[in-house]
Design a protein around this motif. Sequence first.
Motif, PDB file in Angstrom:
ATOM      1  N   THR A 301       0.829  -1.207   0.000  1.00 40.81           N
ATOM      2  CA  THR A 301       0.000   0.000   0.000  1.00 40.81           C
ATOM      3  C   THR A 301       0.857   1.247   0.000  1.00 40.81           C
ATOM      4  O   THR A 301       1.858   1.327   0.706  1.00 40.81           O
ATOM      5  CB  THR A 301      -0.948   0.025   1.220  1.00 40.81           C
ATOM      6  OG1 THR A 301      -0.175   0.056   2.426  1.00 40.81           O
ATOM      7  CG2 THR A 301      -1.854  -1.202   1.229  1.00 40.81           C
ATOM      8  N   VAL A 302       0.433   2.235  -0.777  1.00 37.75           N
ATOM      9  CA  VAL A 302       1.164   3.496  -0.868  1.00 37.75           C
ATOM     10  C   VAL A 302       0.163   4.645  -0.805  1.00 37.75           C
ATOM     11  O   VAL A 302      -0.936   4.562  -1.349  1.00 37.75           O
ATOM     12  CB  VAL A 302       2.016   3.565  -2.156  1.00 37.75           C
ATOM     13  CG1 VAL A 302       1.156   3.461  -3.408  1.00 37.75           C
ATOM     14  CG2 VAL A 302       2.868   4.838  -2.192  1.00 37.75           C
ATOM     15  N   GLY A 303       0.556   5.725  -0.115  1.00 42.84           N
ATOM     16  CA  GLY A 303      -0.284   6.909  -0.002  1.00 42.84           C
ATOM     17  C   GLY A 303       0.469   8.145  -0.466  1.00 42.84           C
ATOM     18  O   GLY A 303       1.680   8.267  -0.256  1.00 42.84           O
ATOM     19  N   GLN A 304      -0.248   9.062  -1.088  1.00 45.09           N
ATOM     20  CA  GLN A 304       0.357  10.306  -1.544  1.00 45.09           C
ATOM     21  C   GLN A 304       0.698  11.193  -0.350  1.00 45.09           C
ATOM     22  O   GLN A 304      -0.055  11.268   0.624  1.00 45.09           O
ATOM     23  CB  GLN A 304      -0.595  11.036  -2.480  1.00 45.09           C
ATOM     24  CG  GLN A 304       0.014  12.258  -3.171  1.00 45.09           C
ATOM     25  CD  GLN A 304      -0.920  12.834  -4.230  1.00 45.09           C
ATOM     26  OE1 GLN A 304      -1.937  12.228  -4.571  1.00 45.09           O
ATOM     27  NE2 GLN A 304      -0.577  14.006  -4.745  1.00 45.09           N
ATOM     28  N   ASP A 305       1.834  11.881  -0.421  1.00 46.82           N
ATOM     29  CA  ASP A 305       2.259  12.706   0.701  1.00 46.82           C
ATOM     30  C   ASP A 305       1.555  14.061   0.699  1.00 46.82           C
ATOM     31  O   ASP A 305       0.878  14.439  -0.260  1.00 46.82           O
ATOM     32  CB  ASP A 305       3.779  12.869   0.708  1.00 46.82           C
ATOM     33  CG  ASP A 305       4.308  13.665  -0.481  1.00 46.82           C
ATOM     34  OD1 ASP A 305       3.514  14.144  -1.316  1.00 46.82           O
ATOM     35  OD2 ASP A 305       5.543  13.805  -0.588  1.00 46.82           O
ATOM     36  N   ALA A 323      -2.512   2.286   7.596  1.00 48.91           N
ATOM     37  CA  ALA A 323      -2.865   1.594   6.358  1.00 48.91           C
ATOM     38  C   ALA A 323      -1.818   1.757   5.272  1.00 48.91           C
ATOM     39  O   ALA A 323      -1.795   0.991   4.306  1.00 48.91           O
ATOM     40  CB  ALA A 323      -4.208   2.111   5.844  1.00 48.91           C
ATOM     41  N   VAL A 324      -0.946   2.757   5.427  1.00 44.31           N
ATOM     42  CA  VAL A 324       0.018   3.099   4.381  1.00 44.31           C
ATOM     43  C   VAL A 324       1.372   2.484   4.693  1.00 44.31           C
ATOM     44  O   VAL A 324       2.016   2.838   5.678  1.00 44.31           O
ATOM     45  CB  VAL A 324       0.147   4.634   4.237  1.00 44.31           C
ATOM     46  CG1 VAL A 324       1.230   5.004   3.232  1.00 44.31           C
ATOM     47  CG2 VAL A 324      -1.192   5.238   3.821  1.00 44.31           C
ATOM     48  N   GLU A 325       1.806   1.578   3.843  1.00 44.92           N
ATOM     49  CA  GLU A 325       3.144   0.997   3.991  1.00 44.92           C
ATOM     50  C   GLU A 325       4.218   1.995   3.614  1.00 44.92           C
ATOM     51  O   GLU A 325       5.254   2.093   4.268  1.00 44.92           O
ATOM     52  CB  GLU A 325       3.260  -0.244   3.109  1.00 44.92           C
ATOM     53  CG  GLU A 325       4.647  -0.890   3.102  1.00 44.92           C
ATOM     54  CD  GLU A 325       4.738  -2.070   2.168  1.00 44.92           C
ATOM     55  OE1 GLU A 325       5.857  -2.578   1.982  1.00 44.92           O
ATOM     56  OE2 GLU A 325       3.706  -2.497   1.626  1.00 44.92           O
ATOM     57  N   LYS A 326       3.971   2.762   2.554  1.00 48.87           N
ATOM     58  CA  LYS A 326       4.937   3.751   2.091  1.00 48.87           C
ATOM     59  C   LYS A 326       4.192   5.024   1.722  1.00 48.87           C
ATOM     60  O   LYS A 326       3.222   4.989   0.979  1.00 48.87           O
ATOM     61  CB  LYS A 326       5.702   3.234   0.864  1.00 48.87           C
ATOM     62  CG  LYS A 326       6.767   4.197   0.345  1.00 48.87           C
ATOM     63  CD  LYS A 326       7.491   3.603  -0.850  1.00 48.87           C
ATOM     64  CE  LYS A 326       8.571   4.543  -1.381  1.00 48.87           C
ATOM     65  NZ  LYS A 326       9.680   4.732  -0.428  1.00 48.87           N
ATOM     66  N   GLN A 327       4.629   6.153   2.271  1.00 50.30           N
ATOM     67  CA  GLN A 327       4.088   7.452   1.907  1.00 50.30           C
ATOM     68  C   GLN A 327       5.138   8.187   1.087  1.00 50.30           C
ATOM     69  O   GLN A 327       6.294   8.293   1.500  1.00 50.30           O
ATOM     70  CB  GLN A 327       3.719   8.272   3.140  1.00 50.30           C
ATOM     71  CG  GLN A 327       3.127   9.637   2.799  1.00 50.30           C
ATOM     72  CD  GLN A 327       2.591  10.344   4.027  1.00 50.30           C
ATOM     73  OE1 GLN A 327       1.386  10.467   4.236  1.00 50.30           O
ATOM     74  NE2 GLN A 327       3.486  10.812   4.866  1.00 50.30           N
ATOM     75  N   THR A 328       4.739   8.700  -0.068  1.00 49.78           N
ATOM     76  CA  THR A 328       5.727   9.332  -0.937  1.00 49.78           C
ATOM     77  C   THR A 328       5.044  10.346  -1.852  1.00 49.78           C
ATOM     78  O   THR A 328       3.820  10.494  -1.848  1.00 49.78           O
ATOM     79  CB  THR A 328       6.484   8.268  -1.758  1.00 49.78           C
ATOM     80  OG1 THR A 328       7.602   8.875  -2.407  1.00 49.78           O
ATOM     81  CG2 THR A 328       5.582   7.602  -2.790  1.00 49.78           C
ATOM     82  N   SER A 329       5.841  11.047  -2.630  1.00 54.95           N
ATOM     83  CA  SER A 329       5.310  12.068  -3.533  1.00 54.95           C
ATOM     84  C   SER A 329       4.564  11.424  -4.693  1.00 54.95           C
ATOM     85  O   SER A 329       4.754  10.246  -5.017  1.00 54.95           O
ATOM     86  CB  SER A 329       6.452  12.932  -4.080  1.00 54.95           C
ATOM     87  OG  SER A 329       7.268  12.168  -4.955  1.00 54.95           O
ATOM     88  N   LEU A 330       3.720  12.204  -5.331  1.00 55.73           N
ATOM     89  CA  LEU A 330       2.979  11.711  -6.487  1.00 55.73           C
ATOM     90  C   LEU A 330       3.933  11.178  -7.548  1.00 55.73           C
ATOM     91  O   LEU A 330       3.680  10.123  -8.160  1.00 55.73           O
ATOM     92  CB  LEU A 330       2.123  12.850  -7.066  1.00 55.73           C
ATOM     93  CG  LEU A 330       1.332  12.523  -8.333  1.00 55.73           C
ATOM     94  CD1 LEU A 330       0.333  11.403  -8.086  1.00 55.73           C
ATOM     95  CD2 LEU A 330       0.629  13.778  -8.852  1.00 55.73           C
ATOM     96  N   GLN A 331       5.037  11.878  -7.756  1.00 58.38           N
ATOM     97  CA  GLN A 331       5.977  11.477  -8.802  1.00 58.38           C
ATOM     98  C   GLN A 331       6.655  10.144  -8.487  1.00 58.38           C
ATOM     99  O   GLN A 331       7.032   9.406  -9.397  1.00 58.38           O
ATOM    100  CB  GLN A 331       7.045  12.565  -8.986  1.00 58.38           C
ATOM    101  CG  GLN A 331       6.513  13.907  -9.483  1.00 58.38           C
ATOM    102  CD  GLN A 331       5.775  14.705  -8.410  1.00 58.38           C
ATOM    103  OE1 GLN A 331       5.924  14.446  -7.209  1.00 58.38           O
ATOM    104  NE2 GLN A 331       4.971  15.670  -8.833  1.00 58.38           N
ATOM    105  N   GLN A 332       6.795   9.814  -7.206  1.00 57.51           N
ATOM    106  CA  GLN A 332       7.488   8.589  -6.817  1.00 57.51           C
ATOM    107  C   GLN A 332       6.549   7.394  -6.637  1.00 57.51           C
ATOM    108  O   GLN A 332       7.016   6.269  -6.473  1.00 57.51           O
ATOM    109  CB  GLN A 332       8.267   8.825  -5.517  1.00 57.51           C
ATOM    110  CG  GLN A 332       9.509   9.696  -5.692  1.00 57.51           C
ATOM    111  CD  GLN A 332      10.512   9.063  -6.645  1.00 57.51           C
ATOM    112  OE1 GLN A 332      10.884   7.903  -6.491  1.00 57.51           O
ATOM    113  NE2 GLN A 332      10.959   9.840  -7.623  1.00 57.51           N
TER     114      GLN A 332
END
Length: 344
Positions: A301-305, A323-332
């Motif tokens: 799971t990934v969420g937008q920062d 719920a978010v395994e990785k939070q990162t920028s839209l570009q990433q």
Amino acid sequence: MPKIKVLVVDDSALFRHAVVRGLEEHPSIEVVAAAADPYEARDRILEHEPDVMVLDVEMPKMNGIVFLKKLLPQYPLPVVVMSSLPDHVFEAMECGAVDFIAKPGSRTGVEAPVFLRELQSKIRVAARATLARPTAAPAAQQPAVREQPRAASTAYDVIAIGASTGGTEAILSVLKGLPPESPGIVIVQHMPAGFTKSYAERLDRVTAFDVKEAVSGDVVAPGKALLAPGNQQMKLVKRGSRLHVEVYEGPKVSGHCPSVDVLFESVAAVAGPKGVGVLLTGMGSDGAMGLLQMRGRGARTVGQDEATSVVYGMPKVAFEIGAVEKQTSLQQIPVAVKHWVWNS
């Protein structure tokens, strides 16, 4: 708390006055000015410095699209566009509008009281939106070169994407960052009926994926992306060895129809650890619990920062509940998805 200062721009005096009256019924909104065309609007912006502009797209002298292209690079301002024409709406979003709303009338099937309540809500969200840095007017989208998806070995069967305010451009960005051999993609974007078909057609034209508005029985397969229709729920189902979607009329869930939670919860149940969940910009909490269920079943799971979200609501709630395994920028986000799909 100070009221949100709003400028209303529409060439119809009757409709403009009705919008002004409707907005002023909300205790947190103050309509500081109204304008009949973009030239008058420009002067009112300089005079009143509104917090949000509500802009009609179809106007004489200068339409709303051209006005946005000229205005926003010089005067960044949250804009909610009004239109009954889907193609114009998505062009406005591409030019920097924060959100859109379907005008009331027979063409859209939207009733005036519903329109005014929704517009009040969208203005309140837009006032808190994070604006992208001003850039030159975007070039026209070129049709994507459609390649036959190559066979690719991966343990994942489906990528599920959910978004709301700011999501139309965010979803486009994610799809453009993924190769067509990616696992089948299912998408919920909060959007009214009558607009999702045009949005799917736009994504189909400018990405490498075969994108369509979903109907029950559509197969989830590499190279394909299915968008939930407006005012209908969509869930993932399994028939034999193949994944399909089921589209149906149902009540709002987490405040929305279609609901991201409905989609994500079905992906958790059907795909389990073979799913990837992507939660993008949007107001509220829709998708957070569904994404938590996906992660609990072993999905990635990934969420937008916050920095790249137009509205850091849905991904914020998801992050806060784990719920978010990785939070990162839209570009990433596409980078993270590709890493999981082909390197896990």
